[in-house]
Scaffold this active site. Structure first.
Site, PDB file in Angstrom:
ATOM      1  N   ASP A 111       0.797  -1.230   0.000  1.00 22.48           N
ATOM      2  CA  ASP A 111       0.000   0.000   0.000  1.00 22.48           C
ATOM      3  C   ASP A 111       0.831   1.282   0.000  1.00 22.48           C
ATOM      4  O   ASP A 111       0.337   2.351   0.394  1.00 22.48           O
ATOM      5  CB  ASP A 111      -0.973  -0.003   1.185  1.00 22.48           C
ATOM      6  CG  ASP A 111      -2.252  -0.768   0.853  1.00 22.48           C
ATOM      7  OD1 ASP A 111      -2.540  -0.952  -0.349  1.00 22.48           O
ATOM      8  OD2 ASP A 111      -2.964  -1.172   1.791  1.00 22.48           O
ATOM      9  N   ASP A 173      -7.426  -3.553  -4.299  1.00 28.11           N
ATOM     10  CA  ASP A 173      -6.963  -2.294  -3.694  1.00 28.11           C
ATOM     11  C   ASP A 173      -5.737  -1.741  -4.416  1.00 28.11           C
ATOM     12  O   ASP A 173      -5.504  -0.539  -4.455  1.00 28.11           O
ATOM     13  CB  ASP A 173      -6.587  -2.494  -2.220  1.00 28.11           C
ATOM     14  CG  ASP A 173      -7.516  -3.429  -1.477  1.00 28.11           C
ATOM     15  OD1 ASP A 173      -8.022  -4.390  -2.093  1.00 28.11           O
ATOM     16  OD2 ASP A 173      -7.721  -3.217  -0.281  1.00 28.11           O
ATOM     17  N   GLY A 231      -9.820 -16.930  -7.116  1.00 28.36           N
ATOM     18  CA  GLY A 231     -10.113 -15.754  -6.300  1.00 28.36           C
ATOM     19  C   GLY A 231     -10.447 -16.137  -4.868  1.00 28.36           C
ATOM     20  O   GLY A 231     -10.964 -17.230  -4.620  1.00 28.36           O
ATOM     21  N   THR A 233     -11.542 -14.083  -0.852  1.00 29.76           N
ATOM     22  CA  THR A 233     -11.815 -12.790  -0.229  1.00 29.76           C
ATOM     23  C   THR A 233     -10.971 -12.621   1.018  1.00 29.76           C
ATOM     24  O   THR A 233     -10.377 -13.566   1.544  1.00 29.76           O
ATOM     25  CB  THR A 233     -13.305 -12.613   0.105  1.00 29.76           C
ATOM     26  OG1 THR A 233     -13.560 -11.206   0.261  1.00 29.76           O
ATOM     27  CG2 THR A 233     -13.729 -13.355   1.370  1.00 29.76           C
ATOM     28  N   ARG A 245     -15.860  -2.042  -1.139  1.00 28.92           N
ATOM     29  CA  ARG A 245     -14.767  -1.065  -1.296  1.00 28.92           C
ATOM     30  C   ARG A 245     -13.718  -1.578  -2.275  1.00 28.92           C
ATOM     31  O   ARG A 245     -13.164  -0.799  -3.040  1.00 28.92           O
ATOM     32  CB  ARG A 245     -14.154  -0.682   0.050  1.00 28.92           C
ATOM     33  CG  ARG A 245     -13.289   0.573  -0.067  1.00 28.92           C
ATOM     34  CD  ARG A 245     -12.965   1.239   1.243  1.00 28.92           C
ATOM     35  NE  ARG A 245     -12.227   0.407   2.151  1.00 28.92           N
ATOM     36  CZ  ARG A 245     -12.739  -0.188   3.220  1.00 28.92           C
ATOM     37  NH1 ARG A 245     -14.013  -0.018   3.534  1.00 28.92           N
ATOM     38  NH2 ARG A 245     -11.993  -0.949   4.002  1.00 28.92           N
TER      39      ARG A 245
END
Ligand code: GLY
Length: 396
Positions: A111, A173, A231, A233, A245
């Site tokens: 991030d 993200d 995939g 989560t 989000r």
């Protein structure tokens, strides 16, 4: 990758021109600025934690992924009001970014773009701060060297106990970390950064976006070979649901990539995933924390709403007037922002630190459920800024 034809259900919901009244926008900005000004004594030279606890922001230092957006909130407030007190907070924060980079404080993280774009890149763009520019360029180099996997062509989610070590992952993200690479690549003539950011977008479109235009939060690859697996989560309801989000990061991330590359596939995937978001909004237009919910008592995530507003507005800057999604995005972004002003900035029977409430940080982790969070505040103010200053220079 989207394979189905995605249509907007109930197109009449977002038909025609819609604008928020000037009085409402001005009132919302004044209210946000007043609240932010009252927090200056606490947050000059300090930062808020990732989300509020009992609606109060714990105070911390520059050591988490939301710090950049905290600085960016004050910078937006300065740009919106001209009040120098906000600029002083930004200036009190800026030296801590170089310290964070030099001392490698929480820098082993995917991030890094979230941290350095709305703070240092922003301070360079909005204030002409050359030191901030250099820190942002150094941070981009760190992000590229530390987190980018050339083998996979994606930014690796930092390894942690949260997943089995034989796997590696990338996530939705990270579309908002790519802008630091785009900016630095262009600013410093580093084509490899731009290629990495483009590859992150392509991998996301290929693997994280599903056939029906919903999104996986994370995607898992084999550690050694980087062979794509499936995939999963982390913050969503289930592996096959669509975390709000995370999806919103795509609604904003793809247009940023388009602004640099003009790759047509980005317009298509953006239209499809945005229609998916609009098709899964409840009547009051404040997203639930996961798009699997469209009514009932589940917590909301207003931050997903305001991130999406910014993303739709960003894409409208590049769409021709006859693109069918353009008027829909203009209408939906105004309505969704108005819904947040009306439903998430008022009285909830107690004081709250955030500029908006009804944000859910990470429900499965029991963190910040129906609370406030700096990314909610930041993107709310950015969305307001976009409505009143159409020429505002994007921080990302
Ligand atoms: N980047 C993590 C989140 O959106 O909560």
């Amino acid at each position: 990758m989207v394979t189905e034809k995605i249509i907007l259900q109930n197109p009449e919901r977002f038909a025609g021109e819609y604008t928020i009244s000037k009085e409402k926008l001005t009132g919302a900005i004044e209210k946000a600025a007043d609240k932010l000004e009252s927090q200056i004594p606490r947050f000059k030279e300090a930062f808020a934690a990732t989300c509020s606890v009992n609606y109060k922001y714990p105070k911390t230092v520059n050591n988490n992924w939301i710090c950049g957006m905290h600085t960016g909130t004050f910078l937006l407030a300065y740009e919106l009001t001209g009040n120098k007190k906000f600029r002083e907070v930004v200036e009190s924060h800026l030296p801590t970014y170089k310290q964070r980079l030099d001392k490698k404080i929480a820098m082993e993280d995917h991030d890094v773009g979230f941290v350095f774009s709305p703070s240092c890149v922003a301070a360079y763009k909005a204030l002409g701060d050359e030191n901030a520019r250099q820190v942002a360029l150094d941070a981009a180099e760190h992000l590229y060297n530390f987190s980018y996997s050339k083998k996979g062509g994606f930014i690796l989610r930092v390894a942690s106990q949260q997943h089995k070590p034989e796997y590696c992952r990338t996530m939705m993200d990270t579309l908002m970390n790519a802008p630091l690479l785009f900016w630095a690549g262009q600013e410093a003539g580093r084509q490899e950064y731009i290629d990495a950011a483009m590859s992150q977008n392509k991998i996301t479109e290929q693997y994280l976006i599903r056939e029906d235009a919903s999104s996986n939060h994370h995607y898992q690859f084999e550690l050694e070979t980087h062979k794509p697996l499936h995939g999963v989560t982390w913050q969503g309801f289930s592996d096959d649901s669509c975390w709000s989000r995370g999806h919103a990061w795509g609604v904003y991330g793809f247009p940023i990539a388009y602004s640099y590359s003009k790759e047509p596939y980005l317009v298509d995937v953006h239209k499809d995933i945005t229609y998916y978001m609009l098709n899964h909004l409840p009547a009051d237009l404040i997203p639930y924390w996961d798009l699997v919910f469209v009514d009932g008592d589940q917590p909301r995530d207003s931050s997903a709403g305001v991130v999406s507003v910014c993303g739709m507005d960003e894409m409208c800057k590049y769409l021709p007037d006859d693109a069918p999604q353009k008027q829909i995005f203009q209408n939906a972004s105004a309505r969704m922002l108005e819904a947040v002003i009306d439903n998430c900035t008022g009285d909830i029977g107690r004081e709250y630190d955030g500029l908006i409430c009804h944000v859910t940080a990470a429900l499965p982790q029991r963190q910040g459920i129906d609370e406030c969070a700096i990314y909610g505040d930041y993107f709310y103010l950015e969305a307001l800024c976009r409505m009143v200053k159409p020429d505002w220079k994007r921080y990302w």
